[in-house]
Design a protein around this motif. Structure first.
Motif, PDB file in Angstrom:
ATOM      1  N   PHE A 184       0.827  -1.208   0.000  1.00 31.26           N
ATOM      2  CA  PHE A 184       0.000   0.000   0.000  1.00 31.26           C
ATOM      3  C   PHE A 184       0.865   1.264   0.000  1.00 31.26           C
ATOM      4  O   PHE A 184       0.376   2.345   0.341  1.00 31.26           O
ATOM      5  CB  PHE A 184      -0.908   0.014   1.232  1.00 31.26           C
ATOM      6  N   SER A 187      -0.443   4.388  -1.762  1.00 36.27           N
ATOM      7  CA  SER A 187      -1.766   4.863  -1.401  1.00 36.27           C
ATOM      8  C   SER A 187      -1.674   6.000  -0.375  1.00 36.27           C
ATOM      9  O   SER A 187      -0.726   6.076   0.408  1.00 36.27           O
ATOM     10  CB  SER A 187      -2.580   3.714  -0.821  1.00 36.27           C
ATOM     11  N   ARG A 189      -4.186   6.396   1.803  1.00 33.86           N
ATOM     12  CA  ARG A 189      -5.171   6.072   2.818  1.00 33.86           C
ATOM     13  C   ARG A 189      -4.527   5.903   4.183  1.00 33.86           C
ATOM     14  O   ARG A 189      -3.325   5.667   4.306  1.00 33.86           O
ATOM     15  CB  ARG A 189      -5.949   4.828   2.420  1.00 33.86           C
ATOM     16  N   ASP A 274      -7.293   4.958  -3.501  1.00 36.18           N
ATOM     17  CA  ASP A 274      -6.569   4.342  -4.621  1.00 36.18           C
ATOM     18  C   ASP A 274      -5.265   3.724  -4.131  1.00 36.18           C
ATOM     19  O   ASP A 274      -4.475   4.381  -3.440  1.00 36.18           O
ATOM     20  CB  ASP A 274      -6.242   5.389  -5.690  1.00 36.18           C
ATOM     21  N   HIS A 275      -5.004   2.487  -4.519  1.00 39.84           N
ATOM     22  CA  HIS A 275      -3.741   1.850  -4.154  1.00 39.84           C
ATOM     23  C   HIS A 275      -2.579   2.441  -4.932  1.00 39.84           C
ATOM     24  O   HIS A 275      -1.476   2.597  -4.404  1.00 39.84           O
ATOM     25  CB  HIS A 275      -3.814   0.344  -4.415  1.00 39.84           C
TER      26      HIS A 275
END
Length: 329
Positions: A184, A187, A189, A274-275
């Motif tokens: 990840f 990303s 996130r 989104d990765h």
């Protein structure tokens, strides 16, 4: 008929609005048990195929524009939202599940959150009940990617929720989540929930394994009804699906767009989920250009319910043109 947002539908006037649609609209599903919520079901056709858009959740993303990148473009994003009369606070997250029936096939394209303790999500089963579809009637399930709002509804009480359905996905999606160290690193996130998310995905994949069939980019299934399109970026194995029947087709955009304004006006704007944001941009530009050029009818998992419309080029970007509602009789 003017567009109404989900909060209008789910507010105190819901009963009156629903009654006004009439029985032929089939717009209101059975109440979600214990919630007081009635998810909406929209019937339409794709050539000879029956189709329904079923709402699965009522959610707002409290982080708002903090989820959108690049951060230096937030002023442009706010200006765009203001132009269309939309607040720049929490962003709506629509969750639309596509159901298609053709011949002996009844097909789900993703399955929403699944039932749980939160009455604001997991409405798919109530929607299926409203259109007379039992879990045993589903013959095929197509997964775009393994985030919870797409995968979890395929599993219920530790078992496949649709016991007769073959479960389709790209092998790249399986490989990512089942790899030793899912990456990840690109990303934006929040990393804190990631270990639990990976564990949950692996558990669900294990439950669905006996029913799983991997598919290839460009593969056509079910006598030409469904074509698979690899659409990487949001996840490694993110897929879109094209449904063809007769002279009609519908392109399911899945998670190429999370917002009906922001992801079209500038396709380079990405979301923290989104990765691989750069790959997501390349993929989005390719799909937007093709759909706009060919005037392809599209369906969006996270676009305002019922999620049907067209992508229109509006230089320097694009515009999501929602399709007017047409009630079937």
């Amino acid at each position: 008929m003017p567009a109404l947002d989900r909060r209008t539908f789910l507010g105190s006037s819901l009963a009156a609005v629903a009654a006004g649609f009439g029985s032929s609209a089939r717009a209101v599903a059975a109440e979600v048990p214990g919630s007081g919520v009635r998810p909406f079901v929209y019937p339409f056709r794709i050539g000879d195929a029956q189709a329904w858009s079923i709402s699965d959740a009522n959610l707002m993303l409290g982080e708002g524009l903090d989820l959108m990148w690049p951060q230096e473009d937030h002023d442009r994003m706010r200006e765009l939202l203001a132009t269309y009369g939309e607040p720049a606070g929490p962003l709506p997250l629509y969750v639309n599940v596509l159901v298609v029936r053709h011949g002996k096939e009844t097909i789900l394209f993703d399955a929403g959150f699944g039932a749980g303790g939160n009455p604001q999500l997991g409405w798919l089963m109530a929607g299926l009940q409203e259109i007379g579809v039992a879990p045993e009637d589903i013959t095929a399930g197509f997964l775009s990617h393994a985030h919870a709002d797409h995968l979890n509804g395929f599993v219920a009480d530790g078992k496949p929720a649709f016991p007769r359905a073959t479960f389709h996905l790209l092998p790249e999606e399986l490989a990512f989540w089942q790899g030793e160290h899912p990456d990840f690193s690109k990303s934006k996130r929040d990393p804190r929930p990631l270990p639990g998310m990976v564990e949950e995905v692996r558990r669900n994949f294990a439950i669905l394994a006996p029913h799983t069939r991997t598919v290839k980019d460009g593969e056509t299934l079910l006598d030409g009804l469904v074509t698979v399109h690899a659409a990487p970026g949001h996840t490694d194995g993110h897929a879109c699906y094209r449904i063809r029947s007769g002279n009609d087709e519908l392109l399911h955009l899945m998670d190429l767009a999370h917002h009906h304004l922001l992801m079209f006006a500038d396709p380079e704007w990405t979301i923290a989920f989104d990765h691989d944001p750069q790959t997501a941009v390349v993929t989005r530009k390719r799909f937007w250009a093709e759909a706009a050029k060919n005037r392809t009818r599209c369906y969006g998992f996270h676009l305002p319910w019922p999620g049907l419309g067209h992508i229109v080029q509006e230089k320097p970007g694009y515009h999501w043109q929602a399709e007017p509602w047409r009630w079937l009789t």
